[in-house]
Design an enzyme around this catalytic site. Structure first.
Site, mmCIF file in Angstrom:
data_model
loop_
_atom_site.group_PDB
_atom_site.id
_atom_site.type_symbol
_atom_site.label_atom_id
_atom_site.label_comp_id
_atom_site.label_asym_id
_atom_site.label_seq_id
_atom_site.Cartn_x
_atom_site.Cartn_y
_atom_site.Cartn_z
ATOM 1 N N HIS A 49 0.797 -1.232 0.000
ATOM 2 C CA HIS A 49 0.000 0.000 0.000
ATOM 3 C C HIS A 49 0.827 1.278 0.000
ATOM 4 O O HIS A 49 0.256 2.366 0.115
ATOM 5 C CB HIS A 49 -0.927 0.046 1.217
ATOM 6 C CG HIS A 49 -2.010 -0.967 1.194
ATOM 7 N ND1 HIS A 49 -3.243 -0.732 0.626
ATOM 8 C CD2 HIS A 49 -2.054 -2.229 1.648
ATOM 9 C CE1 HIS A 49 -4.002 -1.806 0.761
ATOM 10 N NE2 HIS A 49 -3.299 -2.734 1.373
ATOM 11 N N LYS A 73 -7.712 14.184 4.393
ATOM 12 C CA LYS A 73 -6.866 12.979 4.418
ATOM 13 C C LYS A 73 -5.833 13.165 5.521
ATOM 14 O O LYS A 73 -5.722 14.257 6.094
ATOM 15 C CB LYS A 73 -6.164 12.779 3.063
ATOM 16 C CG LYS A 73 -5.548 14.075 2.485
ATOM 17 C CD LYS A 73 -5.025 13.889 1.068
ATOM 18 C CE LYS A 73 -6.037 13.983 -0.045
ATOM 19 N NZ LYS A 73 -6.396 12.712 -0.641
ATOM 20 N N ARG A 74 -5.065 12.100 5.852
ATOM 21 C CA ARG A 74 -3.989 12.267 6.820
ATOM 22 C C ARG A 74 -3.081 13.416 6.388
ATOM 23 O O ARG A 74 -2.894 13.656 5.192
ATOM 24 C CB ARG A 74 -3.176 10.970 6.920
ATOM 25 C CG ARG A 74 -3.866 9.874 7.719
ATOM 26 C CD ARG A 74 -4.160 10.290 9.148
ATOM 27 N NE ARG A 74 -2.955 10.254 9.941
ATOM 28 C CZ ARG A 74 -2.664 9.331 10.853
ATOM 29 N NH1 ARG A 74 -3.529 8.354 11.106
ATOM 30 N NH2 ARG A 74 -1.553 9.371 11.547
ATOM 31 N N LYS A 98 1.336 14.483 0.651
ATOM 32 C CA LYS A 98 -0.032 14.772 0.217
ATOM 33 C C LYS A 98 -0.204 16.262 -0.072
ATOM 34 O O LYS A 98 -1.181 16.676 -0.679
ATOM 35 C CB LYS A 98 -1.038 14.300 1.266
ATOM 36 C CG LYS A 98 -1.076 12.762 1.432
ATOM 37 C CD LYS A 98 -2.067 12.336 2.494
ATOM 38 C CE LYS A 98 -2.018 10.861 2.838
ATOM 39 N NZ LYS A 98 -2.722 9.998 1.871
ATOM 40 N N THR A 138 -8.260 6.851 -2.025
ATOM 41 C CA THR A 138 -9.609 6.298 -2.136
ATOM 42 C C THR A 138 -10.652 7.395 -1.905
ATOM 43 O O THR A 138 -11.765 7.304 -2.417
ATOM 44 C CB THR A 138 -9.833 5.144 -1.138
ATOM 45 O OG1 THR A 138 -9.253 5.491 0.118
ATOM 46 C CG2 THR A 138 -9.208 3.855 -1.635
ATOM 47 N N LYS A 162 -14.487 8.590 -3.751
ATOM 48 C CA LYS A 162 -15.726 8.953 -3.043
ATOM 49 C C LYS A 162 -16.222 10.312 -3.528
ATOM 50 O O LYS A 162 -17.419 10.513 -3.756
ATOM 51 C CB LYS A 162 -15.483 8.978 -1.528
ATOM 52 C CG LYS A 162 -15.068 7.622 -0.966
ATOM 53 C CD LYS A 162 -14.481 7.704 0.447
ATOM 54 C CE LYS A 162 -13.759 6.399 0.786
ATOM 55 N NZ LYS A 162 -12.900 6.520 1.980
HETATM 56 C C1 26V Z 1 2.241 1.920 8.393
HETATM 57 C C2 26V Z 1 2.390 1.839 9.750
HETATM 58 C C3 26V Z 1 3.737 1.751 10.293
HETATM 59 C C4 26V Z 1 3.760 1.274 11.708
HETATM 60 C C5 26V Z 1 2.738 1.911 12.573
HETATM 61 C C6 26V Z 1 1.348 1.768 12.045
HETATM 62 C C7 26V Z 1 1.250 1.859 10.573
HETATM 63 C C8 26V Z 1 0.023 1.935 9.984
HETATM 64 C C9 26V Z 1 -0.107 2.002 8.623
HETATM 65 C C10 26V Z 1 1.018 1.997 7.828
HETATM 66 C C11 26V Z 1 0.910 2.009 6.345
HETATM 67 C C12 26V Z 1 0.065 3.037 5.782
HETATM 68 C C13 26V Z 1 -0.082 2.767 4.338
HETATM 69 C C14 26V Z 1 -1.351 3.325 3.803
HETATM 70 O O1 26V Z 1 -2.265 3.675 4.516
HETATM 71 N N1 26V Z 1 -1.399 3.394 2.506
HETATM 72 C C15 26V Z 1 -2.548 3.917 1.816
HETATM 73 O O2 26V Z 1 -3.317 2.803 1.376
HETATM 74 C C16 26V Z 1 -4.484 3.216 0.708
HETATM 75 C C17 26V Z 1 -5.282 1.971 0.386
HETATM 76 O O3 26V Z 1 -4.597 1.192 -0.529
HETATM 77 C C18 26V Z 1 -4.110 4.000 -0.536
HETATM 78 O O4 26V Z 1 -5.285 4.434 -1.164
HETATM 79 C C19 26V Z 1 -3.243 5.195 -0.179
HETATM 80 O O5 26V Z 1 -2.795 5.844 -1.343
HETATM 81 C C20 26V Z 1 -2.059 4.738 0.636
HETATM 82 O O6 26V Z 1 -1.322 5.848 1.112
#
Ligand code: 26V
Length: 837
Positions: free
Chosen positions: A381, A572-573, A578, A680, A684
């Protein structure tokens, strides 16, 4: 005990009296038990909450109402699992550390097709239904896109009658609540389970045991891992129903809670150590207490590492037990089970499944490896290097030694194969190794996931391409057949049917309601873009959604926004890539234009921002502060009134998205090209009739393809151009050569927006000028402003605007998560629907 009640209890055990007779005898009055919706609700209020109907509060009403809805689906839920058990189909298990499901009541009512009945019942009972729905807290069990995608996927899988199950953790505290004080973000814990949750069912009989080579202790108020001290944890599953649209299939989301094996230590208790006796319980239960709120830097937290293993160990034990209840031959595991790993977070499933097959099923390595690879599949992701998980090897050594042994053997065999295929290429061997060498040796979780599974997919075409050609190029060269793309999607039930009833009705009136489960049908709206009458209806629906949002905002925050201004959103975050900062720079330029030339012709505009910053992400927090100061400066300038307004909406969450997105005219998707895997929210907004101003990144590229580029406002460098200009890009060039860029930056650095806090925005100067502007804000600002101008000009022509907006809705058919799930099922899982009888 009185004679009367004695008699009653005697008669009950003798089975001579019916339940309703008995209750009548005790004066229960007019409550009905016939299973009508009417009776269920009162029954829950009286018997679950022991509340007088007349004085029940909104929260109690919510619980009783939700429980009545759960009653309606309960038997269907049982029958779903029973059907799967009898039919023994190939099952899909979606393993994810995050499920950002938001609220469930309205969604379940809609998916059960009970909207009319619910409204009618609420009317009869004098219940304020919208107010009651507000009582449900968001289940914020995720950070952002990855977690919300998992929730949309569950909805699609249930709707498509796929035998699927989600596995996650039941965090007691979800993503923190955000508040804004003096423009700064503050975080508060989100204790969403403080009150009984009407949806969850604890399944104590399905408890599993997880063995670790470590224990826990509480030290200085926080949980610490003591390595080398073997201990067991219990995993207790809590199930939540996942209602498919139409209510035919009710799948399960199973969330695990950690508990200590003994409720408390009796020996210590009886020897007088009351506090110590509970300590183990307290510490074990802390494991699933909180969701990690950082979605980029895996901050090297030992607890997160154990959380990931705990999810994997509980879920695999559970699904293996289910497999064994209907199957005997381990070789058939891949024909009966597909496990999808949502990012690398659950990728310890590779060595854990190997451990089960080797140590518990006593298979040989090759057989175990073959089964493991065929069963597992991995979704990536993000390409951000800081988000690619790597765990210190010593953590495995100390806490999960058997897993490490298996990982090292996987690696030994992998590197043998690499050397055999690419003799002499030691650089490649080092890059592909699961073990990263260095002062601290680390396990590369993405390498492990790719090697241990039969499929690796990205989440949009560009992202899958970059993954294959850049990030994990060596793996794609060695295992080309494993790599594929699955462009993300979102559920049109929650994001259009439920969130935007006005537009949903408009669509249904013109093309029928088939679109709710066959979203490609929105393509039928295309010819209506040229129908003046339809454009008017469409504009009316948008205007109504905007007015409704404005009313809600006024009543909850006291803020006033003008529904006739352009609602321009970025939600978004908060992340540098971003580029919320690019959006803010655009607004500063517009502000400067209005200040220097008040007569300039410009549509009134309202800019909405919302999003959370990871608590430790300093610059993201400065960006929030800047947006808030920009908002208040503009508010304080009478010349801006009715022309420009900026709002930062606190505490972005699924529920807020459901309100804001339907009311939006403009969707900002402005990441530095090549950095947003998919996005995503972009989808929406599109299906809700907003126009997109954005870069050629993630799924936005495919959205523009579907709607026609002429109906999009694309701007900026392409991913290729970003990569090519990295070596020579210089933000100072733009500062020196573009007057509006320079004036905007000078205004910020002059403390115009921070009069009482001089210097707070110095970090912005550092990142944008002194440190090279890594995300190339200044390179894209000019073309952003040009696209913005085109967009604003179009808005003045409402019918021209409506035409493009309708073509966007009509072109959004591809972006239903049903399409995405159909592709996963066909290409990766080889799984088929299993309709419930
Ligand atoms: C990484 C970590 C690292 C450790 C702590 C907790 C944590 C939680 C999440 C992540 C990865 C985040 C990756 C993410 O959210 N990617 C997003 O995924 C979406 C669904 O595929 C996508 O639409 C977004 O572009 C992408 O940034």
């Amino acid at each position: 005990m009185s004679t009367k009640s004695m008699a009653a209890s005697t008669r009950v055990s003798a089975g001579k009296v019916t339940e309703s007779e008995l209750l009548k005898q005790y004066g229960c009055g007019p409550v009905q038990f016939a299973g009508t919706d009417n009776g269920l609700y009162e029954r829950h209020l009286i018997f679950d909450n022991v509340t007088d109907l007349k004085v029940a509060g909104a929260r109690e009403q919510f619980e009783a109402f939700a429980r009545s809805v759960r009653d309606v689906l309960s038997q269907r839920w049982i029958r779903t699992e029973d059907t799967y058990h009898r039919a023994n189909p190939k099952r899909i298990y979606y393993l994810s550390m995050e499920f950002l499901i938001g609220r469930s009541l309205a969604n379940n009512i809609t998916n059960l097709l009970l909207d009319d009945l619910a409204k009618q019942a609420a009317g009869q009972k004098h219940i304020d239904l919208p107010g009651l729905l507000e009582q449900e807290p968001d289940a914020g069990l995720g950070n952002g896109g990855l977690g919300r995608l998992a929730a949309c996927f569950l909805d699609s899988m249930a709707t498509m009658q796929l035998p699927a199950m989600g596995y996650g953790l039941r965090y007691e505290y979800g993503i923190f609540k955000q508040s804004i004080r003096d423009g700064w973000q503050y975080e508060q814990p989100d204790n969403w389970l403080r009150r009984p949750d009407p949806w969850e069912v604890a399944r104590l009989q399905d408890m599993v045991e997880v063995r670790l080579n470590c224990s826990f202790e509480i030290h200085g108020g926080s949980l610490r891992v003591i390595a080398g001290q073997p201990a067991s944890l219990l995993g207790i599953p809590f199930d939540r129903p996942v209602v498919g649209h139409g209510g035919k299939t009710i799948n399960t989301l199973r969330l695990w809670v950690a508990a200590a094996p003994d409720y408390f230590n009796f020996q210590r208790f009886s020897s007088g150590d009351f506090v110590g006796a509970f300590a183990e319980t307290l510490t074990a239960e802390s494991l699933t207490r909180v969701l990690y709120p950082d979605d980029t830097t895996s901050m090297g937290q030992g607890l997160r590492f154990i959380q990931e293993y705990f999810l994997v160990a509980c879920s695999l034990a559970d699904l293996v037990r289910r497999f064994q209840s209907s199957n005997t031959d381990w070789n058939t595991l891949p024909e009966k089970v597909a496990i999808q790993l949502n990012d690398t977070h659950p990728s310890m499933a590779v060595p854990e499944l190997m451990r089960i097959l080797l140590d518990e099923a006593h298979l040989g390595w090759d057989q175990a490896w073959n089964i493991t690879q065929k069963t597992l599949a991995y979704t990536n992701h993000t390409l951000l290097p800081e988000a690619l998980e790597k765990w210190p090897l010593v953590w495995f050594e100390k806490m999960l030694p058997r897993l490490l042994e298996i990982i090292l053997e996987i690696n030994r065999r992998l590197l043998d194969d690499v050397r055999a295929q690419f003799a002499g290429d030691e650089g490649r061997v080092a890059r592909m190794s699961i073990v990263e060498e260095g002062t601290v040796r680390k396990i590369r979780m993405a390498n492990l996931a790719i090697v241990g599974s039969h499929s690796t997919n990205g989440v949009a075409a560009i992202h899958s391409g970059l993954l294959r050609t850049m990030t994990v190029k060596d793996f794609a060269e060695m295992f080309p057949e494993r790599f594929n793309n699955k462009t993300n999607g979102v559920t049109p039930r929650r994001w259009l049917l439920l969130a935007n009833p006005m537009l949903a009705n408009t669509i249904t009136k013109s093309i029928g309601d088939g679109w709710t489960t066959d979203f490609a049908q929105v393509g039928k709206l295309k010819p209506l873009a040229d129908d003046k009458g339809f454009r008017e209806t469409f504009l009316k629906a948008k205007r109504a959604a905007k007015a409704q949002f404005a009313d809600w905002l006024k009543s909850t925050s006291g803020q006033t926004v003008d529904p006739d201004s352009i609602f321009d959103c970025q939600v978004k975050r908060i992340h540098e890539y971003k580029r919320q900062l690019l959006n803010a720079l655009r607004i500063v330029v517009l502000y400067n234009r209005l200040r220097t030339n008040p007569g300039v012709d410009m549509e009134p505009r309202t800019f909405f921002f919302a999003g959370k910053a990871a608590p430790a992400y300093r610059l993201a927090k400065v960006i929030i502060k800047f947006i808030n100061n920009l908002a208040s400066t503009i508010d304080g300038d009478p010349a801006m009134r009715g022309r420009l307004k900026v709002l930062f909406l606190p505490d972005y969450c699924v529920s807020l998205a459901e309100r804001l997105i339907p009311a939006s005219d403009v969707s900002n998707q402005i990441s530095t090209a090549g950095y947003e895997a998919s996005g995503t929210s972009n989808m929406k907004f599109m299906m809700n009739g907003a126009l997109t101003i954005g870069t050629r990144d993630g799924a936005t590229i495919e959205m523009a393809e579907e709607a026609g580029e002429e109906n999009f406002f694309l701007f900026g460098l392409t991913a290729q151009q970003v990569a090519d200009s990295r070596s020579w890009y210089n933000p100072h060039w733009h500062y020196d050569n573009d007057a509006e860029t320079r004036e905007a930056l000078d205004l910020i650095f002059s403390d115009h927006f921070s009069r009482y806090e001089p210097g707070v925005f110095a970090p912005l100067r550092d990142t944008l000028l002194n440190r090279g502007d890594y995300y190339m804000h200044l390179a894209d600002l000019r073309s952003y402003l040009e696209a913005d101008q085109r967009l604003c000009d179009l808005y003045a022509d409402q019918h021209g605007w409506a035409r493009k907006a309708i073509l966007n809705v009509a072109g959004s058919g591809k972006f239903s998560s049903d399409r995405t799930i159909a592709e996963y099922a066909a290409d990766i899982w080889k799984a088929k629907p299993c309709p419930v009888q």
